[in-house]
Design a protein around this motif. Structure first.
Motif, PDB file in Angstrom:
ATOM      1  N   ALA A 169      27.889   9.268  95.226  1.00 10.76           N
ATOM      2  CA  ALA A 169      26.831   8.976  94.313  1.00 10.76           C
ATOM      3  C   ALA A 169      25.823  10.153  94.258  1.00 10.76           C
ATOM      4  CB  ALA A 169      26.353   7.461  94.714  1.00 10.76           C
ATOM      5  N   SER A 170      25.735  10.514  95.540  1.00  7.23           N
ATOM      6  CA  SER A 170      24.466  11.364  95.547  1.00  7.23           C
ATOM      7  C   SER A 170      24.871  12.874  94.742  1.00  7.23           C
ATOM      8  CB  SER A 170      23.709  11.711  96.720  1.00  7.23           C
ATOM      9  OG  SER A 170      24.586  12.482  97.574  1.00  7.23           O
ATOM     10  N   ASN A 171      26.011  12.953  95.004  1.00  7.89           N
ATOM     11  CA  ASN A 171      26.737  14.315  94.310  1.00  7.89           C
ATOM     12  C   ASN A 171      26.750  14.099  92.661  1.00  7.89           C
ATOM     13  OD1 ASN A 171      27.170  15.676  96.650  1.00  7.89           O
ATOM     14  ND2 ASN A 171      29.059  15.004  96.907  1.00  7.89           N
ATOM     15  N   PHE A 172      27.191  12.997  92.495  1.00  8.46           N
ATOM     16  CA  PHE A 172      27.029  12.719  90.785  1.00  8.46           C
ATOM     17  C   PHE A 172      25.535  12.674  90.288  1.00  8.46           C
ATOM     18  CE2 PHE A 172      31.244  10.349  91.319  1.00  8.46           C
ATOM     19  CZ  PHE A 172      31.848  11.395  90.441  1.00  8.46           C
ATOM     20  N   ALA A 173      24.496  12.140  91.101  1.00  9.46           N
ATOM     21  CA  ALA A 173      23.279  12.064  90.643  1.00  9.46           C
ATOM     22  C   ALA A 173      22.733  13.527  90.688  1.00  9.46           C
ATOM     23  CB  ALA A 173      22.570  11.522  91.682  1.00  9.46           C
ATOM     24  N   ALA A 174      23.016  14.442  91.502  1.00  8.81           N
ATOM     25  CA  ALA A 174      22.673  16.034  91.473  1.00  8.81           C
ATOM     26  C   ALA A 174      23.330  16.800  90.593  1.00  8.81           C
ATOM     27  CB  ALA A 174      22.761  16.717  93.051  1.00  8.81           C
ATOM     28  N   LEU A 175      24.320  16.318  89.806  1.00  7.90           N
ATOM     29  CA  LEU A 175      25.272  17.237  89.057  1.00  7.90           C
ATOM     30  C   LEU A 175      24.364  17.162  87.715  1.00  7.90           C
ATOM     31  CD1 LEU A 175      27.812  18.775  89.690  1.00  7.90           C
ATOM     32  CD2 LEU A 175      28.962  16.765  88.646  1.00  7.90           C
ATOM     33  N   LYS A 176      24.014  18.353  87.296  1.00 11.40           N
ATOM     34  CA  LYS A 176      23.639  18.506  85.966  1.00 11.40           C
ATOM     35  C   LYS A 176      24.727  18.183  84.772  1.00 11.40           C
ATOM     36  CE  LYS A 176      21.198  22.028  83.358  1.00 11.40           C
ATOM     37  NZ  LYS A 176      19.816  22.206  83.733  1.00 11.40           N
ATOM     38  N   GLY A 177      24.322  16.985  84.053  1.00 12.73           N
ATOM     39  CA  GLY A 177      25.338  16.799  83.101  1.00 12.73           C
ATOM     40  C   GLY A 177      25.995  15.308  83.465  1.00 12.73           C
ATOM     41  N   ALA A 178      25.548  14.843  84.635  1.00 13.82           N
ATOM     42  CA  ALA A 178      26.196  13.454  85.018  1.00 13.82           C
ATOM     43  C   ALA A 178      24.968  12.621  85.557  1.00 13.82           C
ATOM     44  CB  ALA A 178      27.342  13.876  86.331  1.00 13.82           C
ATOM     45  N   ALA A 179      25.355  11.500  85.748  1.00 10.68           N
ATOM     46  CA  ALA A 179      24.281  10.388  86.292  1.00 10.68           C
ATOM     47  C   ALA A 179      24.977   9.256  86.672  1.00 10.68           C
ATOM     48  CB  ALA A 179      23.314  10.072  85.218  1.00 10.68           C
ATOM     49  N   VAL A 180      24.261   8.589  87.735  1.00 13.75           N
ATOM     50  CA  VAL A 180      24.912   7.305  88.169  1.00 13.75           C
ATOM     51  C   VAL A 180      24.299   6.164  87.412  1.00 13.75           C
ATOM     52  CG1 VAL A 180      25.241   5.899  90.053  1.00 13.75           C
ATOM     53  CG2 VAL A 180      25.398   8.361  90.422  1.00 13.75           C
ATOM     54  N   ARG A 181      24.938   5.366  86.751  1.00 12.44           N
ATOM     55  CA  ARG A 181      24.233   4.375  86.284  1.00 12.44           C
ATOM     56  C   ARG A 181      24.193   2.805  86.848  1.00 12.44           C
ATOM     57  NH1 ARG A 181      23.105   3.839  80.540  1.00 12.44           N
ATOM     58  NH2 ARG A 181      22.772   1.775  79.602  1.00 12.44           N
ATOM     59  N   TYR A 182      25.458   2.598  87.602  1.00 14.17           N
ATOM     60  CA  TYR A 182      25.297   1.336  88.178  1.00 14.17           C
ATOM     61  C   TYR A 182      26.007   1.717  89.678  1.00 14.17           C
ATOM     62  CZ  TYR A 182      25.061  -0.767  83.653  1.00 14.17           C
ATOM     63  OH  TYR A 182      24.602  -1.050  82.438  1.00 14.17           O
ATOM     64  N   VAL A 183      25.361   0.907  90.686  1.00 13.58           N
ATOM     65  CA  VAL A 183      26.322   0.939  91.821  1.00 13.58           C
ATOM     66  C   VAL A 183      26.506  -0.499  92.177  1.00 13.58           C
ATOM     67  CG1 VAL A 183      25.914   0.899  94.455  1.00 13.58           C
ATOM     68  CG2 VAL A 183      24.881   2.543  92.840  1.00 13.58           C
ATOM     69  N   VAL A 184      27.937  -0.644  92.306  1.00 18.26           N
ATOM     70  CA  VAL A 184      28.617  -2.198  92.246  1.00 18.26           C
ATOM     71  C   VAL A 184      28.860  -2.303  93.982  1.00 18.26           C
ATOM     72  CG1 VAL A 184      30.352  -3.649  91.885  1.00 18.26           C
ATOM     73  CG2 VAL A 184      29.305  -2.073  90.268  1.00 18.26           C
ATOM     74  N   ASP A 185      28.332  -3.444  94.685  1.00 13.01           N
ATOM     75  CA  ASP A 185      28.665  -3.626  96.162  1.00 13.01           C
ATOM     76  C   ASP A 185      28.276  -5.237  96.273  1.00 13.01           C
ATOM     77  OD1 ASP A 185      29.222  -1.724  98.928  1.00 13.01           O
ATOM     78  OD2 ASP A 185      28.662  -3.693  98.962  1.00 13.01           O
ATOM     79  N   PRO A 186      29.394  -5.832  97.010  1.00 12.30           N
ATOM     80  CA  PRO A 186      29.099  -7.234  97.062  1.00 12.30           C
ATOM     81  C   PRO A 186      27.799  -7.408  97.965  1.00 12.30           C
ATOM     82  CG  PRO A 186      31.163  -6.628  98.187  1.00 12.30           C
ATOM     83  CD  PRO A 186      30.685  -5.360  97.436  1.00 12.30           C
ATOM     84  N   VAL A 187      27.571  -6.245  98.833  1.00 11.30           N
ATOM     85  CA  VAL A 187      26.373  -6.404  99.857  1.00 11.30           C
ATOM     86  C   VAL A 187      25.240  -6.140  99.038  1.00 11.30           C
ATOM     87  CG1 VAL A 187      25.434  -5.714 102.116  1.00 11.30           C
ATOM     88  CG2 VAL A 187      27.911  -5.797 101.799  1.00 11.30           C
ATOM     89  N   ALA A 188      24.225  -6.794  98.555  1.00  8.05           N
ATOM     90  CA  ALA A 188      23.475  -6.634  97.701  1.00  8.05           C
ATOM     91  C   ALA A 188      22.378  -5.486  98.129  1.00  8.05           C
ATOM     92  CB  ALA A 188      22.566  -7.905  97.281  1.00  8.05           C
ATOM     93  N   GLU A 189      22.057  -5.629  99.451  1.00  9.69           N
ATOM     94  CA  GLU A 189      21.143  -4.751 100.033  1.00  9.69           C
ATOM     95  C   GLU A 189      21.508  -3.120  99.861  1.00  9.69           C
ATOM     96  OE1 GLU A 189      21.970  -7.104 101.525  1.00  9.69           O
ATOM     97  OE2 GLU A 189      20.361  -8.657 101.704  1.00  9.69           O
ATOM     98  N   ALA A 190      22.665  -2.939 100.074  1.00 14.81           N
ATOM     99  CA  ALA A 190      23.381  -1.767 100.171  1.00 14.81           C
ATOM    100  C   ALA A 190      23.501  -1.288  98.541  1.00 14.81           C
ATOM    101  CB  ALA A 190      24.828  -1.839 100.647  1.00 14.81           C
ATOM    102  N   ALA A 191      23.840  -1.894  97.599  1.00 18.78           N
ATOM    103  CA  ALA A 191      23.819  -1.666  96.548  1.00 18.78           C
ATOM    104  C   ALA A 191      22.522  -1.208  96.003  1.00 18.78           C
ATOM    105  CB  ALA A 191      24.468  -2.897  95.512  1.00 18.78           C
ATOM    106  N   GLU A 192      21.439  -2.074  96.092  1.00 13.57           N
ATOM    107  CA  GLU A 192      20.076  -1.573  95.559  1.00 13.57           C
ATOM    108  C   GLU A 192      19.787  -0.440  96.354  1.00 13.57           C
ATOM    109  OE1 GLU A 192      17.838  -5.452  96.583  1.00 13.57           O
ATOM    110  OE2 GLU A 192      18.944  -6.384  95.078  1.00 13.57           O
ATOM    111  N   ALA A 193      19.773  -0.223  97.835  1.00 16.02           N
ATOM    112  CA  ALA A 193      19.184   0.848  98.271  1.00 16.02           C
ATOM    113  C   ALA A 193      20.117   2.213  97.825  1.00 16.02           C
ATOM    114  CB  ALA A 193      19.679   0.898  99.958  1.00 16.02           C
ATOM    115  N   LEU A 194      21.474   2.060  97.584  1.00 16.15           N
ATOM    116  CA  LEU A 194      21.870   3.279  96.868  1.00 16.15           C
ATOM    117  C   LEU A 194      21.706   3.669  95.641  1.00 16.15           C
ATOM    118  CD1 LEU A 194      23.870   5.608  97.239  1.00 16.15           C
ATOM    119  CD2 LEU A 194      25.858   4.391  96.857  1.00 16.15           C
ATOM    120  N   ALA A 195      21.495   2.568  94.966  1.00 18.70           N
ATOM    121  CA  ALA A 195      21.132   2.626  93.363  1.00 18.70           C
ATOM    122  C   ALA A 195      19.680   3.209  93.471  1.00 18.70           C
ATOM    123  CB  ALA A 195      21.090   1.235  92.704  1.00 18.70           C
TER     124      ALA A 195
END
Lengths: 329, 329, 329, 329
Positions: B18-44
């Motif tokens: 996720a952080s590699n996609f976020a740092a990449l010019k031309g790419a973005a992370v739109r959603y993070v999916v994880d059953p553990v809500a806190e983990a998904a939120e923190a990463l998102a």
């Protein structure tokens, strides 16, 4: 809380520092200042900042720090203005090419009570930092002799040399700072020998391109520095420190770990060729260090006084070369 | 235009991608999916995305690609769902631990006509990429024999081993993929010898922790692989390729270039200890490659079929170990 | 035809040269001369020679060459006597510790028309010979800068220092000869810095134990030499030559090629610890060279004049240290 | 007292052993036996011996030991005759190419009660001896996995291959002996894969030129061996041993320590190219060991039984290759 930086200078090194600040959690670039509007805009856009004039940026209380990445001749003025504005200062080396101007700026910073971090990148290089850590950890006993090899991969154009301040102030000043940092004592004697072997155009500018300087401290520790403006095999940056109980060497960084064995022998990859690649990690560490300074968590690891001392050594080297005598800095 | 990714799985490897996609010019992370809500939120929050449920994310036409970084047992299902949704797919290896499930997923992807990039990280490692480039450039002539050394710095807990699929499918599968990639021909023979030498708890799970596998291709090229679950000196990842005109070796990556000489000899720094450090560059290159796939500029360099072939070799190794015979994959 | 040598001096270095001559096809040791009768007898017996007095040995027409391996203070006299007797002369360095005596002996040799081979061992070291060969073969272009690192593994006793002539004449003279040999031009400038860091007893004798000397030739080539009387990690003997088209480095010789990787990193074997081991190959090559001189097939590769030049540089270094000025040799 | 050796075989390896015995204090060569009179005379003259017939030499009570350096096919007969004559026996490997003949000779030696030293040279190589010493000293903990790389610099002529016994008995037998020596346990499983990749003429003789063999001991220790008949970069002889607490590697021996850096990277010297150079130190150590055996001070470090075991492993490898099964030796 995010600490905001105003980056002055949108050239090569300004772009590097700006993107490192932008990538750093806890830091942001708020303004980019550059007289060339397109350059300022392009960099600002890339790092989430906006272009601005110097006065506007310095007047903004949301700016915590100023990163001076412009031409050397502008550093002293900008330091003084940033100090007057009460900003933490990150400045590319050197403060100035002459001692008087340097001292005046450093004095202004002290009066203003702001932190000034002079960005001698090599202290932040992971290789040299690991070297220093090993020495501090006692792995070679008491430091006795330091050898610094520093060679550019290719000579700069003569036009650059003309305004560079000369090899001692422009190039060797990094090695002189390393020497102070690793000797653990101030040099009290400087002896220089130098030649123009690489490019006659450099000699025509009154400069040298190959130099050997020896330093000695009061307790007798010795440092030898070797500089050349050319190393066809890559940017050659090595340091070794000989102590009472061992030897510590920081080697070059290669492009990769691949070795090819053939009829001619076994060939390792080239050295990283350029200072921007070689010291990429150092630049990142500098940004992180300046963030800590802005946060009040750290004092500058390289101060204006360090810049003064390195400049004194460079001037002593030039004087030794001119007189044929070992001189006190 | 920015290409958006939905990252599934907010664990260790999900955070890296996720952080590699976020740092990449031309790419973005739109959603993070994880059953553990806190983990998904923190990463998102860290990558400028928002947490979402799987269905919502797959239904969003603004999502171009899906990065499957969740537990192995979920990969096949997720691949099929992402394929059905018409997304480009980035999937951590393996597709599945059994062949039937793997083939079914790969088939679903082919039917859907979407690209599937199976993230065998080593093909993107700068060291091994340089090795392959040297070979492709003819520096060692025709490939004859490959030696792959791959040792973890420390054994995993027995609980991990229990669901890992065993050393061949969990650990050696990377080396089997490297073998295929470097031999330039498919192996037609697999011969395995293995032991439990490191941790009896691994043996108690019915697995081995030390293994030696030999592969042979139809033209007679040979590859030897050596695996161990323990290397106290660091994560040992080396490959050498012997050809008709020379030898190419990709060595380990050290923490730094400092060498200390003392009465005991001369000591180099430790190896990078962990796969996340050692392959940090590979993960960045994977993200860049997947961006090119989403952009339609590149086909996946590792396809589902590559996953199938590697799994076949791992299964053949297990069968060879069980029967004492060299077997065809 | 066998060429016979009379070895003068049955001490450590005499035993080495005698056994090398004895092992050499085409050479034999006929006499061993030493005032200590037991030493002369023991060595003579070991190499198939017989002990004799100096006059008897020099008077024997069957003696083709004389190998002077006795105390430094006896060299000049013995050279003159051997020259008067018309023998080819092999002499351990130096001719003498003072210039006047050196010049007188060299003159006597020239008058007598006999060959004098001054045994500067490093020119015959396989590592340094390979370095020179690579340079001569054009592998680094035009020589620009030379770095010589030369450190003894442990300091000599103060009693030795008292009569040694001092670090420059006793130890660095080897490096000064290497510098001349590799620079390809005579140094015209010598600049020295030195300290007593290793053993105060050496300082009490008026000598230094750590020294840095810089040489420059008329065309501007530069050589830096680093000497220390202590290197706990072994006898440190390295040379690197930087040229217009590359860098050539001759490294240390290790006890063996074994590397041990453990939690602390990867450790190579120690350096060969002592000059007799490190230069064992050089001593054999010297014997072979002297045989060729006796056979009339070769001129001495190191002449009395080379000894004079090296001594001049050592004296210039001492003068530079005393005056703080760069001096012409 | 001097111990006298009769050297049988005045070819390449006979000349090496003869001159090593001749140079050894306490040993002498008394006879050289070779059906080619000129060869026998030339070697005898060079080492201070005289040519003789086998019976004469064996009948002479002044002969303490016999060094069998003749063609492989003669070894077994000569061992038996020397044993019958009560001589200490030094024999180049192997005893014989077939097991029955080997066992018969070894039995004859045991009955005669004479020492038989089978000259597996690698156990005496300074590099591998240092490796073994490091392991015995506990530097890597318990041995788990051994990797042996052994490649000839160039393939032998097909005519040699025809009578060599094949790669396993001719070439890999050295590595099989190393494996036994370093594993510290007898292999109980042998698995082989092999190809003809280097020279079709070798394949035409029914032999292979590239082979990978895996051994396993009862406790599960594993050894991988890699053999090739060609390595254009030199005679490639490396061993690494992975243990519970570290890794020990014995590297190749280079021609010299010179490294050249240029635009292509940094090139080390070639490997020593030929087994006679690479193992020169081993041959000297073998001679010294045999002298100790003749003096009664030492038992053979490599016995006839060691030859039997290595041959068993080579035969098992051939059987594994033929059957595709892992076999017990």
């Amino acid at each position: 809380m995010t600490h905001s930086v105003c980056v002055i200078g949108a050239g090569r090194i300004g772009r590097i520092h700006a993107s490192n600040f932008a990538a750093l959690k806890g830091a942001a670039v708020r303004y980019v200042v550059d007289p060339v509007a397109e350059a300022a805009e392009a960099l600002a856009s890339a790092v989430g900042a906006r272009p601005a004039g110097l006065e506007e940026a310095l007047a903004d209380p949301a700016v915590h720090g100023v990163a001076i990445c412009s031409a050397t001749s502008t550093h002293a003025d900008l330091i003084e203005k940033a100090a007057a504005a009460g900003k933490a200062i990150f400045c590319e080396k050197p403060v100035a090419l002459d001692m008087e101007r340097t001292l005046k700026s450093v004095e202004a910073v002290k009066k203003a009570g702001v932190p000034l971090f002079l960005a001698f990148n090599r202290r932040f290089d992971p290789q040299f930092a690991a070297l220093r850590k090993a020495i501090d950890g006692g792995s070679i006993g008491k430091v006795e002799m330091v050898q610094i090899t520093s060679r550019d991969s290719a000579p700069p154009p003569a036009s650059y040399v003309a305004t560079s301040g000369g090899l001692f102030k422009d190039m060797m000043i990094h090695d002189l700072d390393m020497a102070r940092w690793l000797l653990g004592e101030e040099p009290v004697l400087v002896s220089a020998v130098a030649s123009c072997l690489v490019d006659p155009a450099i000699g025509a500018e009154g400069d040298v391109d190959s130099a050997a300087v020896t330093l000695q401290t009061a307790s007798g520790r010795i440092c030898q520095i070797s500089n050349s403006r050319r190393a066809v095999y890559g940017y050659d940056q090595r340091i070794e420190v000989h102590g009472s109980e061992g030897l510590a060497q920081a080697g070059n960084v290669l492009e990769n770990t691949v070795r090819i064995s053939g009829v001619q022998g076994t060939t390792d990859a080239r050295l990283l060729d350029f200072f921007l690649e070689r010291y990429a990690g150092a630049y990142k560490a500098e940004a992180a260090h300046f963030l800590e300074i802005m946060e009040g968590k750290s004092k500058p690891l390289v101060s204006g006084d360090d810049g003064v001392q390195a400049l004194k050594l460079a001037e002593a080297a030039a004087k030794s070369l001119a007189t044929g005598m070992a001189v006190a800095p």
